[in-house]
Design a protein around this motif. Sequence first.
Motif, PDB file in Angstrom:
ATOM      1  N   LEU A   1      49.322  38.289  46.106  1.00 57.36           N
ATOM      2  CA  LEU A   1      47.956  38.428  45.588  1.00 57.36           C
ATOM      3  C   LEU A   1      46.894  38.024  46.610  1.00 57.36           C
ATOM      4  N   MET A   2      45.759  38.692  46.542  1.00 60.78           N
ATOM      5  CA  MET A   2      44.625  38.337  47.392  1.00 60.78           C
ATOM      6  C   MET A   2      43.699  37.416  46.610  1.00 60.78           C
ATOM      7  N   LYS A   3      42.874  36.669  47.336  1.00 61.73           N
ATOM      8  CA  LYS A   3      42.050  35.651  46.671  1.00 61.73           C
ATOM      9  C   LYS A   3      41.096  36.253  45.640  1.00 61.73           C
ATOM     10  N   GLU A   4      40.657  37.484  45.877  1.00 67.08           N
ATOM     11  CA  GLU A   4      39.786  38.154  44.901  1.00 67.08           C
ATOM     12  C   GLU A   4      40.514  38.342  43.571  1.00 67.08           C
TER      13      GLU A   4
ATOM     14  N   VAL B   1      42.965  36.455  42.466  1.00 69.17           N
ATOM     15  CA  VAL B   1      43.081  35.136  41.846  1.00 69.17           C
ATOM     16  C   VAL B   1      41.771  34.801  41.129  1.00 69.17           C
TER      17      VAL B   1
ATOM     18  N   PRO C   1      38.981  29.892  48.468  1.00 70.28           N
ATOM     19  CA  PRO C   1      40.209  29.188  48.076  1.00 70.28           C
ATOM     20  C   PRO C   1      39.970  27.733  47.637  1.00 70.28           C
TER      21      PRO C   1
ATOM     22  N   ILE D   1      47.123  30.239  47.688  1.00 73.16           N
ATOM     23  CA  ILE D   1      46.170  31.348  47.705  1.00 73.16           C
ATOM     24  C   ILE D   1      46.036  31.855  49.138  1.00 73.16           C
ATOM     25  N   GLU D   2      46.598  33.007  49.377  1.00 77.94           N
ATOM     26  CA  GLU D   2      46.568  33.674  50.693  1.00 77.94           C
ATOM     27  C   GLU D   2      47.013  32.773  51.834  1.00 77.94           C
TER      28      GLU D   2
ATOM     29  N   ILE E   1      46.230  29.923  52.625  1.00 75.45           N
ATOM     30  CA  ILE E   1      45.171  29.103  53.207  1.00 75.45           C
ATOM     31  C   ILE E   1      45.337  27.673  52.700  1.00 75.45           C
TER      32      ILE E   1
ATOM     33  N   VAL F   1      44.724  24.103  51.434  1.00 75.40           N
ATOM     34  CA  VAL F   1      43.658  23.374  50.748  1.00 75.40           C
ATOM     35  C   VAL F   1      44.207  22.010  50.326  1.00 75.40           C
TER      36      VAL F   1
END
Lengths: 462, 194
Positions: free
Chosen positions: A161-164, A166, A183, B174-175, B177, B179
């Motif tokens: 999944l891409m952050k958009e 999510v 994020p 999430i991707e 990245i 955090v």
Amino acid sequence: MMTHSQAADVFNKDEPRVDWHNATLWNVRKKRDKAAVQIPEWEKLRAIASQIKAHSLSNLSSYLENFEKKASENGVTVHWAKNGEEHNRIVLEIIQKAGLNKNSQGKIPMVKSKSMLTEECHLNSHLENNYVDVIDTDLGERIIQLRKEPPSHIVAPAIHLMKEEVGETFHEHLGVPNIETIPEKLVEIARHHLREKFLAAEVALTGVNFAVAETGEFVVCTNEGNADMGANLAKVHIASMGLEKIIPKRKHLGVFLRLLARSATGQPLTIYTSHFKKPRQGQQMHIVIVDNGRSRQLGRPDFRNSLKCIRCGACMNTCPVYRRSGGHSYHSTVGGPIGSILAPNLDMKKNADLPFASTLCGSCSNVCPVKIDIHDQLYKWRQELVKSGYTPKVKSLSMQMMRFTLSHPGVFNFAGKMGKGVLKNAPFLINNFLNPWYKQREMPEVPQDSFTEWYIKNRTKE
Amino acid sequence: MSSREEILGNVRASQPEIAELPELEYFNQNSENPVEKFLEMATLAGSQVYEINDVDSGIEQLKKVFPEAKKVISSTTGLSFGDSTEWLNSDPHTLADVDLFITSALLGVAENGAIWLTDKVLGQRIAPTVNEHLAVFLSKETIVVNMHEAYDKTAEMDYGYGLFLGGPSKTADIEQILVLGAHGARSMHILLLP
């Protein structure tokens, strides 16, 4: 159900997304390499880890009994489940017998940390049908739970999944007014949302990374701390483990923990590497030991090594087929190379396509921290599946034609001539759905002569 | 036949001839200075490390970092900062609003910057996870080279819950990245005593 190649076809329609997926996974593989080269004894550690697992598997029944004895002495209740169904029944019984409080919807609130075994057993739906409110607490797992999707990767369940996306999921399900794409902000939203769930939970379920026969303790690895948040707050802690998770001694943890996080994400250690030995005062602690086909796999000499797996996901990150077909194409809880040798044991017919979802390049075997001969086993499964008659009709038919053609020189020459004619005059006969080599490829130019004709013309003159 | 008997019987029938258990090595020869390595790895994992001379200067440092902390608790007795007794017997759920938890680690691991904590030193198992921020005293003398040494040194310790904690809580779900501050402590401060 779509086969792996059919599902991969769908995944491959969005080319930029495939490239993005490929690059994301390859990045994780690169982090693994960077971490591994910093350890001079890396290769030695892999060999030792593989040997410890081979030994554990060869003495598994005694180690299981010893683990049960020690865990019981520590005040932990040990249960045994032959299959997923029995596992789910035991878990529900533990919850129902514990006299737990219900929430305003009349359900018992439960938090779960990541456990691929419970995915394999389809535990969530069983509990939800029986008035248990199950919340997955690993961030990636929570995201896909809200979206009603299965995990696409055993370490990073939402890596597809891409952050958009999510952001859209949180907007739709968690009442976030806008579609957040940063994020840090998304994690903050999840922290508050899940903290409420942790504080309200009556029961916590975790997986098990390693179970120590010597001491009866078990180790759970997370980066987020969700297993600890759940287990250390709830009145009841249930840990579900596959029976192959046993290692002989506590000191062996040192070997596996040095390999696990480095192979998985390139970290030197998971942030929370937690050892659960005894329940805290007033708490119930249960361990459910699950077979579900594992003892059968142990009895297959060609495939028993697959039980050494410590679920780091390195074979997926490095696999060119996984990276370009996506985890969901494998239609199995554990996908990628290791999943493709575990799945046929669970259901040979349903998963007959998976051992073919590989180029047999061997990269999986090269990165495996416990040196499982993954690509060899994929090759062996193909033979096993062909023998047992589980291969797709098209593949068996073309293999039979190939064998006949190659063993009859006259037919071979004739077929060559015919083939050229067909390529020239009726290419659609070859460039069709039966022949995957022509996916996204153009037809080659057809030469004037076959190789035999060319050889006779050019070489016999001298 | 019970499931237990059936499973154990199947395993016994399936398991191959006994394979030898390999000898373990410590792999701690020619290692870098463990304290320097610990500093490097802990910082890399997102922990803040302070080299201090005594406990009092550590507490001064913490007061500087957290001037506005309202609820501070500690499992290390005799500190001039935070409650070190009342909270020990409270319901773990009531610790959710703790701003800072101060404790002492039993051991540090150079190769990964992790510290070893047990329920004995923590007072309550949830304490290092449910708070917003975490501070840990660690003596340089206890730092070992790697996990092999760490398991050797902690072999005789009695615990119901033990934890190698490698830094602040984090996620990359999430991707990919990174955090900090997923569910547990948002920051971890290691106060390194001589």
